[in-house]
Design an enzyme around this catalytic site. Structure first.
Site, short mmCIF file in Angstrom:
data_model
loop_
_atom_site.label_atom_id
_atom_site.label_comp_id
_atom_site.label_asym_id
_atom_site.label_seq_id
_atom_site.Cartn_x
_atom_site.Cartn_y
_atom_site.Cartn_z
N ASP A 16 34.25 8.44 17.55
CA ASP A 16 34.23 9.07 18.88
C ASP A 16 35.51 8.74 19.62
O ASP A 16 36.00 7.59 19.56
CB ASP A 16 33.04 8.56 19.69
CG ASP A 16 32.30 9.67 20.42
OD1 ASP A 16 32.92 10.72 20.67
OD2 ASP A 16 31.11 9.51 20.71
N HIS A 32 40.64 14.67 24.01
CA HIS A 32 39.41 13.93 24.29
C HIS A 32 38.78 13.35 23.03
O HIS A 32 37.89 12.50 23.12
CB HIS A 32 38.41 14.83 25.01
CG HIS A 32 38.80 15.17 26.41
ND1 HIS A 32 38.21 14.61 27.52
CD2 HIS A 32 39.77 15.99 26.90
CE1 HIS A 32 38.77 15.08 28.62
NE2 HIS A 32 39.72 15.93 28.27
#
Length: 458
Positions: A365, A157
């Site tokens: 991110d 992730h």
């Protein structure tokens, strides 16, 4: 029918009629398991004095929860240690914050071995195992040592770093060898996948066979980019309903006719929160007409509060927020509202809908679902503008966003000014492009694409 076995560091298990957490991973996992049926296995979130003897198992509909507590030692070395003081900062390009020692690595390996040992008795021959995120990279290797022959997939992730960054990790070869025990390794973006492939080829002597297949250690590992997403249409309906809630009405009334800029992030150094405040401060300084007319709401629930680096960023943020407010506030206007607590997803969609600008500026991110949630929450006839860091995975999909470099304080302030002045027609055009993409590339498609690819591995 084969079951889906999801393994993640933390299991958001409902108790006494309350639902579990609704973060990005949790909502994605729940959606998959409700559709497929199966087991969600992982840490309960509880820390005890001793290692657990067996998982706590209970059923909710078609879904079985199996959770383990962690001992104080395991929590410190595996979770606070290697996962969040070694891998997390390194994979987010913060080598200055990364801490490496063999005790942390040993704890990381030990907990992965514990999870594999406790999961094995629960598996059936035709199960599919789907392991999530950086906490559990060695999980497949441990399961294989216990004789697991089922197909095992992994999804990361967070970003996968460039090779020269990964080489700073003393145990980089051990970590990558472990990840190659999976049948399918999924990443958020093609750039992440390419970074992984480059390392395997250049450092380990693997062969890139094309089509995402890499030959290494006498086997073929399939890799792919599977950008995680949201239920865009469901969130849009939720936001429309939430807009009339008491909380949303209170927010609108308190802001009055001013423009609202909103940021929602975990309290984490990767989110660029300090630079974000400096950006807003520069907006007020360089464009004085915004004083008294713009409000910045930053919601930052605490995260890993027992890790020193997170304590430090909280103190730093509280200081800078106070400084900006003391400099610019008037008796009837406070420029920044800083809330160090969380809100339900439903309430947040109402807040997003009230905001003229969604400010999403992480320094790095993997994806950032807040960017997608902000877009899905907008009112179609009067949508806000998404200002988005180029270093978020979402920037590759959200082509209607105003893309910025979060390290450029003055540049982001200029982008905010552009967004505040953007005509309605342009806002609608940008928003509609992004929302149409989110409707077709939603959470269901993410799950389907990944699991189909796992099923097709040899």
């Amino acid at each position: 029918m084969s079951r889906l076995i999801v393994v993640s560091n933390r299991v958001s298990a409902p108790r006494q009629g309350r639902s579990g957490g609704e973060g990005g991973l949790a909502s994605a996992v729940l959606d998959a398991l409700r559709q497929e049926g199966g087991i969600w296995f992982g840490w309960s979130g509880k820390v005890t004095e001793h290692e657990p003897s067996a998982p706590d198992i209970f059923d909710v509909g078609r879904l079985t929860y199996a959770t383990l507590d962690l001992s104080e030692r395991d929590h410190e070395e595996y979770y606070n240690g290697f996962a969040n003081r070694s891998i997390w900062p390194l994979f987010h390009y913060r080598l200055d914050l990364a801490e490496f020692n063999r005790r942390y690595l040993a704890g990381y390996q030990r907990v992965n071995a514990l999870f594999a040992n406790k999961l094995m008795p629960l598996l059936r021959d035709d199960d599919r195992v789907w392991v999530h995120d950086y906490h559990l990279i060695p999980m497949a290797e441990q399961l294989r040592q216990h004789g697991c022959h089922q197909k095992i997939g992994f999804f990361l992730h967070i970003p996968w770093p460039a090779t020269e960054v990964l080489l700073a990790l003393p145990s980089h070869r051990t970590l990558v060898r472990a990840i190659c025990a999976y049948d399918l390794v999924g990443f958020q973006t093609e750039s992440d996948r390419e970074n992984f492939a480059e390392y395997v080829v250049k450092e380990l002597g693997g062969t890139d066979l094309g089509g995402g297949r890499i030959e290494i250690f006498g086997k073929t590992v399939k890799t792919g980019a599977y950008p995680i997403s949201i239920d865009a249409e469901g969130l849009a309906r939720m936001a429309e309903e939430a807009a009339t809630s008491r909380q949303s009405q209170r927010l609108r009334e308190s802001v009055r006719d001013r423009d609202l800029i909103i940021g929602v992030d975990r309290l984490d150094y990767s989110k660029g929160l300090v630079a974000r405040v400096e950006t807003f401060e520069h907006l007020l300084k360089a464009y004085p007409s915004n004083r008294g007319r713009v409000v910045f709401l930053q919601i930052a629930p605490p995260s890993r509060s027992d890790v020193p680096e997170y304590m430090q960023i909280r103190r730093e943020l509280e200081s800078i927020y106070g400084r900006v407010n003391s400099t610019y506030a008037e008796f009837d206007w406070t420029p920044i509202r800083y809330l160090n607590k969380g809100f339900s997803r439903r309430m947040l969609t109402g807040f997003f809908r009230a905001a003229s600008i969604g400010l999403v500026t992480p320094l790095r991110d993997g994806m950032n679902l807040v960017a997608k949630e902000y877009v899905a929450s907008q009112e179609p006839e009067n949508p806000g503008v998404l200002v988005l860091s180029r270093f978020a995975g979402a920037a590759l999909e959200m082509d209607g966003a105003v893309i910025v470099n979060p390290y450029d304080v003055e540049g982001v302030a200029e982008a905010l000014q552009e967004a505040l002045a953007m005509p309605l027609d342009e806002r609608k055009d940008r928003w509609s492009r992004m929302f149409e993409h989110l409707k077709t590339h939603d959470i269901t498609r993410w799950r389907r694409d990944y699991l189909t690819a796992l099923a097709e591995t040899e």
